[in-house]
Design a protein around this motif. Structure first.
Motif, PDB file in Angstrom:
ATOM      1  N   ASN A   1       0.824  -1.207   0.000  1.00  0.00           N
ATOM      2  CA  ASN A   1       0.000   0.000   0.000  1.00  0.00           C
ATOM      3  C   ASN A   1       0.859   1.259   0.000  1.00  0.00           C
ATOM      4  OD1 ASN A   1      -2.494  -1.137  -0.171  1.00  0.00           O
ATOM      5  ND2 ASN A   1      -2.927  -1.088   2.017  1.00  0.00           N
ATOM      6  N   ARG A   2       1.926   1.259   0.820  1.00  0.00           N
ATOM      7  CA  ARG A   2       2.830   2.414   0.856  1.00  0.00           C
ATOM      8  C   ARG A   2       3.478   2.625  -0.498  1.00  0.00           C
ATOM      9  NH1 ARG A   2       5.114  -0.074   5.657  1.00  0.00           N
ATOM     10  NH2 ARG A   2       3.998   0.618   7.514  1.00  0.00           N
ATOM     11  N   LYS A   3       3.860   1.533  -1.136  1.00  0.00           N
ATOM     12  CA  LYS A   3       4.503   1.634  -2.442  1.00  0.00           C
ATOM     13  C   LYS A   3       3.544   2.214  -3.473  1.00  0.00           C
ATOM     14  CE  LYS A   3       6.939  -1.870  -3.718  1.00  0.00           C
ATOM     15  NZ  LYS A   3       7.354  -3.205  -4.245  1.00  0.00           N
ATOM     16  N   LEU A   4       2.293   1.727  -3.459  1.00  0.00           N
ATOM     17  CA  LEU A   4       1.304   2.194  -4.420  1.00  0.00           C
ATOM     18  C   LEU A   4       0.963   3.669  -4.186  1.00  0.00           C
ATOM     19  CD1 LEU A   4      -0.697   1.607  -6.702  1.00  0.00           C
ATOM     20  CD2 LEU A   4      -2.340   0.860  -4.959  1.00  0.00           C
ATOM     21  N   ILE A   5       0.767   4.052  -2.930  1.00  0.00           N
ATOM     22  CA  ILE A   5       0.426   5.434  -2.605  1.00  0.00           C
ATOM     23  C   ILE A   5       1.555   6.377  -2.995  1.00  0.00           C
ATOM     24  CG2 ILE A   5      -0.023   7.042  -0.709  1.00  0.00           C
ATOM     25  CD1 ILE A   5      -1.511   4.752   0.703  1.00  0.00           C
ATOM     26  N   SER A   6       2.792   5.973  -2.696  1.00  0.00           N
ATOM     27  CA  SER A   6       3.926   6.837  -3.023  1.00  0.00           C
ATOM     28  C   SER A   6       4.088   6.997  -4.524  1.00  0.00           C
ATOM     29  CB  SER A   6       5.213   6.276  -2.400  1.00  0.00           C
ATOM     30  OG  SER A   6       5.495   4.979  -2.900  1.00  0.00           O
ATOM     31  N   LEU A   7       3.826   5.945  -5.284  1.00  0.00           N
ATOM     32  CA  LEU A   7       3.937   6.021  -6.736  1.00  0.00           C
ATOM     33  C   LEU A   7       2.857   6.918  -7.331  1.00  0.00           C
ATOM     34  CD1 LEU A   7       4.813   2.334  -7.730  1.00  0.00           C
ATOM     35  CD2 LEU A   7       6.291   4.329  -7.861  1.00  0.00           C
ATOM     36  N   ILE A   8       1.615   6.780  -6.838  1.00  0.00           N
ATOM     37  CA  ILE A   8       0.524   7.629  -7.320  1.00  0.00           C
ATOM     38  C   ILE A   8       0.801   9.096  -6.987  1.00  0.00           C
ATOM     39  CG2 ILE A   8      -1.918   8.184  -7.031  1.00  0.00           C
ATOM     40  CD1 ILE A   8      -2.438   5.215  -6.619  1.00  0.00           C
ATOM     41  N   ALA A   9       1.283   9.332  -5.769  1.00  0.00           N
ATOM     42  CA  ALA A   9       1.605  10.701  -5.365  1.00  0.00           C
ATOM     43  C   ALA A   9       2.705  11.280  -6.240  1.00  0.00           C
ATOM     44  CB  ALA A   9       2.031  10.724  -3.896  1.00  0.00           C
ATOM     45  N   LEU A  10       3.692  10.459  -6.592  1.00  0.00           N
ATOM     46  CA  LEU A  10       4.784  10.935  -7.434  1.00  0.00           C
ATOM     47  C   LEU A  10       4.284  11.284  -8.830  1.00  0.00           C
ATOM     48  CD1 LEU A  10       7.772  11.483  -7.892  1.00  0.00           C
ATOM     49  CD2 LEU A  10       8.074   9.070  -8.466  1.00  0.00           C
ATOM     50  N   ILE A  11       3.390  10.459  -9.366  1.00  0.00           N
ATOM     51  CA  ILE A  11       2.839  10.731 -10.701  1.00  0.00           C
ATOM     52  C   ILE A  11       2.071  12.050 -10.697  1.00  0.00           C
ATOM     53  CG2 ILE A  11       1.181   9.952 -12.434  1.00  0.00           C
ATOM     54  CD1 ILE A  11       1.917   7.077 -11.662  1.00  0.00           C
ATOM     55  N   LEU A  12       1.226  12.255  -9.680  1.00  0.00           N
ATOM     56  CA  LEU A  12       0.442  13.485  -9.604  1.00  0.00           C
ATOM     57  C   LEU A  12       1.333  14.707  -9.398  1.00  0.00           C
ATOM     58  CD1 LEU A  12      -2.568  12.277  -7.424  1.00  0.00           C
ATOM     59  CD2 LEU A  12      -2.497  12.618  -9.913  1.00  0.00           C
ATOM     60  N   GLN A  13       2.343  14.566  -8.518  1.00  0.00           N
ATOM     61  CA  GLN A  13       3.233  15.696  -8.253  1.00  0.00           C
ATOM     62  C   GLN A  13       4.048  16.053  -9.481  1.00  0.00           C
ATOM     63  OE1 GLN A  13       6.810  15.568  -8.003  1.00  0.00           O
ATOM     64  NE2 GLN A  13       6.985  17.734  -7.430  1.00  0.00           N
ATOM     65  N   THR A  14       4.570  15.042 -10.174  1.00  0.00           N
ATOM     66  CA  THR A  14       5.386  15.303 -11.348  1.00  0.00           C
ATOM     67  C   THR A  14       4.567  15.963 -12.452  1.00  0.00           C
ATOM     68  OG1 THR A  14       6.668  13.319 -10.811  1.00  0.00           O
ATOM     69  CG2 THR A  14       7.009  14.273 -12.977  1.00  0.00           C
ATOM     70  N   THR A  15       3.325  15.529 -12.587  1.00  0.00           N
ATOM     71  CA  THR A  15       2.444  16.142 -13.577  1.00  0.00           C
ATOM     72  C   THR A  15       2.164  17.595 -13.243  1.00  0.00           C
ATOM     73  OG1 THR A  15       1.379  13.993 -13.952  1.00  0.00           O
ATOM     74  CG2 THR A  15       0.225  15.943 -14.747  1.00  0.00           C
ATOM     75  N   SER A  16       1.873  17.866 -11.978  1.00  0.00           N
ATOM     76  CA  SER A  16       1.560  19.232 -11.555  1.00  0.00           C
ATOM     77  C   SER A  16       2.757  20.153 -11.726  1.00  0.00           C
ATOM     78  CB  SER A  16       1.109  19.239 -10.087  1.00  0.00           C
ATOM     79  OG  SER A  16      -0.027  18.433  -9.907  1.00  0.00           O
TER      80      SER A  16
END
Length: 337
Positions: free
Chosen positions: A10-25
């Motif tokens: 779960n931590r891995k998935l959440i961190s990856l999703i957060a990274l995708i959103l942050q990088t896009t923003s």
């Protein structure tokens, strides 16, 4: 044991999703901040501000880890940073490289159009993989090498400029001479090298010691701020003295600084719970998301055939990388039978 594995996933998935959103923003907001009609800001000072802000955020997170006790916070920072000078000094290498990398990317974006920059910068995935092999002793299987090459090719297709007016406008805003193009390409190529080496070096430090990831980021922010100030002094001293350190700063610029600051923390979490190659995949997928936002919201991008081909290649490469990992579990199940 099962619950622990579940929480880790779960931590891995959440961190990856957060990274995708942050990088896009950060890509979309940063692009807007550099192209809008307003007083320009000094990019090197923005990098210093983001490093300083990242350090403050990490101090707050460590404060929560110590049960919101100021005395425990001071003791922990003293013991981990001042009390372990050898461990702290290890962070000078990645922090210096990150400072150079961030400034190189601003230089690259000054001389290259967005498509050329994005395609070329994806070489960091391959440099990261090579650094993982030589520095961490990781074995990259054939399937993984194929997926890495497929990913780079897919991103190249996705960011390939189409013939629509919007992309023409973005890629031909200002005429660049061959020398300026050469400088831009050189800057982004150097950035891919520093990104790969610094990322893997930092991953090795995080995974070979008990020190908290937030304390490590405080150490990183300290040296990052120092190196950033040195760069400001060398290249932008005159401009800072004339109009001030925060010249051209607006709400948009502060948003860029904030996204840059939390981006480093999200990347650290990804490195802690996953690995640096997966971070490269997440960053590449964010390019596709950025293109989608540009099309549906900003209305300055029209997807071409190259876009759809590239998207399929990237998705396939992501599944291929994960499928290779699952193959390793088959012999274990056979042995239990």
């Amino acid at each position: 044991m099962t619950m622990e594995i579940f929480n880790q996933n779960n931590r891995k998935l959440i961190s990856l999703i957060a990274l995708i959103l942050q990088t896009t923003s950060i890509v979309l907001v940063l692009r807007y901040s550099r192209t809008r009609k307003a007083e320009p800001y000094i990019s090197s000072t923005a990098i210093v501000a983001s490093e300083f802000l990242k350090g403050l955020i990490c101090i707050i997170l460590v404060w929560f880890e110590t049960d919101c006790s100021l005395n425990r916070l001071i003791k922990k920072l003293h013991d981990e940073i001042y009390g372990k000078p050898h461990e702290t000094l290890k962070l000078t290498i990645p922090s210096g490289l990150y400072a150079i990398q961030n400034n190189l990317l601003f230089i690259a974006l000054s001389y290259l159009n967005a498509a050329t920059y994005q395609v070329t910068y994806q070489l960091k995935i391959l440099t990261t993989a090579l650094c993982c092999v030589f520095m961490l002793g990781k074995k990259i299987e054939k399937h993984q090498w194929i997926s890495l090459c497929m990913l780079a090719l897919g991103v190249a297709f996705v960011t390939w400029p189409s013939s629509d007016e919007g992309n023409k406008r973005l890629s031909t805003q200002t005429p660049k001479s061959w020398l300026q193009q050469f400088i831009g390409l050189g800057a982004v190529l150097m950035a891919t090298l520093t990104s790969g080496f610094a990322g893997v070096y930092f991953e090795k430090i995080l995974k070979t010691g008990p020190t908290s990831v937030w304390v490590r980021n405080i150490q990183l922010a300290i040296f990052g701020t120092i190196f950033g100030l040195v760069i400001v002094y060398i290249f932008d001293y005159k401009a800072v003295m004339e109009k001030g350190f925060f010249q051209g700063y607006s709400t948009v610029v502060w948003i860029v600084i904030f996204l840059q600051a939390i981006g480093g923390l999200i990347i650290a979490a990804v490195i802690k719970y996953a690995d640096n190659i997966i971070k490269g995949f997440a960053t590449s997928l964010s390019i596709i998301l950025s293109s989608a936002v540009s099309y549906f919201i900003l209305n300055d991008f029209i997807p071409s055939l190259f876009f759809f081909i590239g998207a399929m290649l990237v998705i396939t490469a992501t599944f291929l990388y994960g499928w290779e990992r699952k193959v390793k579990l088959i012999p274990l199940n056979d042995q239990k039978r």
